[in-house]
Write a protein that holds these residues in place. Structure first.
Motif, short mmCIF file in Angstrom:
data_model
loop_
_atom_site.label_atom_id
_atom_site.label_comp_id
_atom_site.label_asym_id
_atom_site.label_seq_id
_atom_site.Cartn_x
_atom_site.Cartn_y
_atom_site.Cartn_z
N LEU A 50 0.81 -1.21 0.00
CA LEU A 50 0.00 0.00 0.00
C LEU A 50 0.85 1.27 0.00
N LEU A 51 2.10 1.16 0.42
CA LEU A 51 2.95 2.35 0.44
C LEU A 51 3.22 2.89 -0.95
N ALA A 52 2.98 2.06 -1.99
CA ALA A 52 3.12 2.56 -3.36
C ALA A 52 2.14 3.69 -3.63
N LEU B 280 -5.11 -2.05 9.44
CA LEU B 280 -3.76 -1.91 10.01
C LEU B 280 -3.26 -0.48 9.95
N LEU B 281 -3.89 0.33 9.09
CA LEU B 281 -3.48 1.72 8.95
C LEU B 281 -4.33 2.66 9.79
N SER B 282 -5.12 2.11 10.68
CA SER B 282 -6.13 2.93 11.35
C SER B 282 -5.76 3.32 12.77
N PHE B 283 -4.48 3.20 13.13
CA PHE B 283 -4.09 3.50 14.49
C PHE B 283 -2.97 4.55 14.52
N PRO B 284 -3.19 5.72 13.96
CA PRO B 284 -2.13 6.73 13.92
C PRO B 284 -1.73 7.24 15.30
N ASP B 285 -2.69 7.29 16.23
CA ASP B 285 -2.36 7.79 17.56
C ASP B 285 -1.35 6.89 18.26
N VAL B 286 -1.54 5.56 18.11
CA VAL B 286 -0.59 4.61 18.69
C VAL B 286 0.77 4.76 18.02
N ALA B 287 0.76 4.89 16.69
CA ALA B 287 2.02 5.04 15.95
C ALA B 287 2.74 6.31 16.39
N VAL C 23 6.95 3.48 10.61
CA VAL C 23 5.91 4.13 11.41
C VAL C 23 5.54 5.48 10.79
N ARG C 24 6.54 6.24 10.36
CA ARG C 24 6.25 7.53 9.73
C ARG C 24 5.45 7.34 8.45
N ASN C 25 5.79 6.32 7.66
CA ASN C 25 5.05 6.05 6.43
C ASN C 25 3.61 5.65 6.71
N LEU C 26 3.40 4.85 7.77
CA LEU C 26 2.04 4.44 8.11
C LEU C 26 1.20 5.63 8.55
N ILE C 27 1.79 6.54 9.30
CA ILE C 27 1.08 7.76 9.68
C ILE C 27 0.70 8.57 8.44
N ALA C 28 1.66 8.70 7.52
CA ALA C 28 1.39 9.45 6.29
C ALA C 28 0.31 8.76 5.46
#
Length: 401
Positions: free
Chosen positions: A116-118, A144-151, A194-199
């Motif tokens: 998904l990072l693509a 899996l991308l729905s927890f930005p606060d935890v990240a 982690v930074r990529n998942l937040i983005a």
């Protein structure tokens, strides 16, 4: 730089979401939009649908159209190489064979997450007007991308301290535990991920540019799974702007398939109730396999021509369900824009909540987080139904006489 319109298609395996994604992409390109359609499904079939060899980078597949089958291995090497090297050597030192060690260094579902990072790279490149994504089956990867606060907590609290902690512990770990603690490159990989998942979370929850479309067939098990996915997408803030019901038998199928068509029509009614007010697009069961340009265009015509909708347009503009959990209760907000104030009834059957307002019915699957809660009240105003839940009282066992 303009932000591209992004549409993610997901659904249970085998419902035809790859064909629907490819058909949408061809319609967008025909409308003069620079369009890329990419598959993040590990079992790629996009090249078969387009009848065009594809690779890990975008490949021209027509006028203003590009296709891509994202290589999870390439993405892992970009984002996870340091972790793989360290963990692999650790496992090998403990007697695990090298092939098994390489497999064990990637947690289940992580390869799909990397794929998904693509999307992030396409958003940053400015090369495309529309990005169409053929996602892996169901919406588990999106969860899996729905927890930005935890990240963000890990990023702010854990990573600044890990260097000092590891430096202090490294001699002890080597001498006493015979364990090689991870080096700086391992934590650089994790921090970058982690930074990529937040983005990615911020990109996918941009409801002005991004939406999800659920693809299903009119079969009960498939519809039930789509309903569960729809609930989670809403609760995590992802906008579902349409659902697609594929392979619907028409009246011309005759008596032999008559009973099957009747059951499909019953499921179509369930779909309209469960997903309202999100539009329901339909496509027939074609007389041949949906492969190649002409058949994909027939599918695109069936989906978008009947309602006169542009394939890249937003077909619905609001997240339909919003849940707020508290320690002692919860509040659920349901959009029912077509209903008028009138008789209101609520019924809970297991995990289903059935809502009726002035003749309009809405059926939704409640998440497991509400298993211990019971509906306590409801109010309807300005097209929004607000349902309050309270924790059910716990029965206290007493000794008999």
């Amino acid at each position: 730089m303009a932000v591209p319109r992004t549409i993610l298609y997901t659904g249970k395996g085998g419902v035809g979401k790859t064909s629907v994604a490819a058909a949408t992409a061809r319609r967008c390109a025909a409308a003069g939009l620079r369009t890329v359609v990419l598959s993040t499904d590990p079992a790629h079939s996009l090249s078969d649908a387009l009848e065009q060899p594809l690779g890990g980078e975008p490949v021209a597949a027509g006028d203003l159209l590009w296709g891509q089958e994202v290589s999870a291995q390439d993405e892992m090497e970009r984002n996870w190489a340091g972790v793989q090297d360290w963990l692999g050597e650790l496992l090998i030192a403990r007697g695990v064979d090298r092939i098994s060690a390489e497999e064990l260094t990637v947690p289940p579902g992580m390869d799909e997450l990397f794929s998904l990072l693509a999307i992030k790279r396409h958003h940053e490149s400015g090369e495309f007007d529309v990005v169409i994504v053929d996602c892996a089956p169901t919406g588990e990867t999106l969860r899996l991308l729905s927890f930005p606060d935890v990240a963000r907590w890990w990023l702010d609290k854990v990573f600044p301290q890990q260097g000092r902690i590891l430096d202090a512990a490294r001699p002890f770990a080597r001498a006493v535990l015979d364990v090689s603690l991870p080096g700086r490159e391992v934590f650089d990989d994790v921090q970058r991920l982690v930074r990529n998942l937040i983005a990615m979370n911020e990109i996918l929850r941009d409801n002005e540019h991004v939406s999800v479309r659920l693809v299903m067939t009119p079969d009960r098990m498939v519809v039930d799974e789509a309903r569960r996915t729809f609930t989670y997408l809403n609760l995590y803030g992802y906008l579902t702007d349409a659902v697609v019901v594929n392979r619907v038998f028409g009246a011309e199928v005759g008596e032999y398939f008559g009973a099957w068509r009747e059951r499909q029509q019953e499921q179509l009614g369930t779909v309209r109730d469960a997903f309202a007010p999100v539009p329901v697009l339909q496509a027939p069961y074609f007389d041949q396999e949906v492969v190649g340009g002409p058949m994909l265009d027939r599918l695109g015509d069936a989906l978008f021509d009947e309602g006169g909708a542009e394939p890249h347009a937003f077909l619905h503009h609001a997240v339909s369900e919003r849940l707020e959990l508290r320690r002692d209760g919860a509040t659920l907000r349901l959009d029912l824009p077509f209903a008028q104030r009138g008789d209101l009834s609520l019924k809970r059957l297991g995990s289903e909540l059935i809502v009726r307002v002035d003749g309009h019915k809405r059926t939704m699957l409640l998440p497991p987080a509400l298993d211990d809660f019971a509906p306590a009240g409801a109010a309807f105003e300005d097209g929004v139904l607000v349902v309050t839940f309270e924790r059910a009282p716990t029965e206290v066992a007493t000794d008999g006489p």
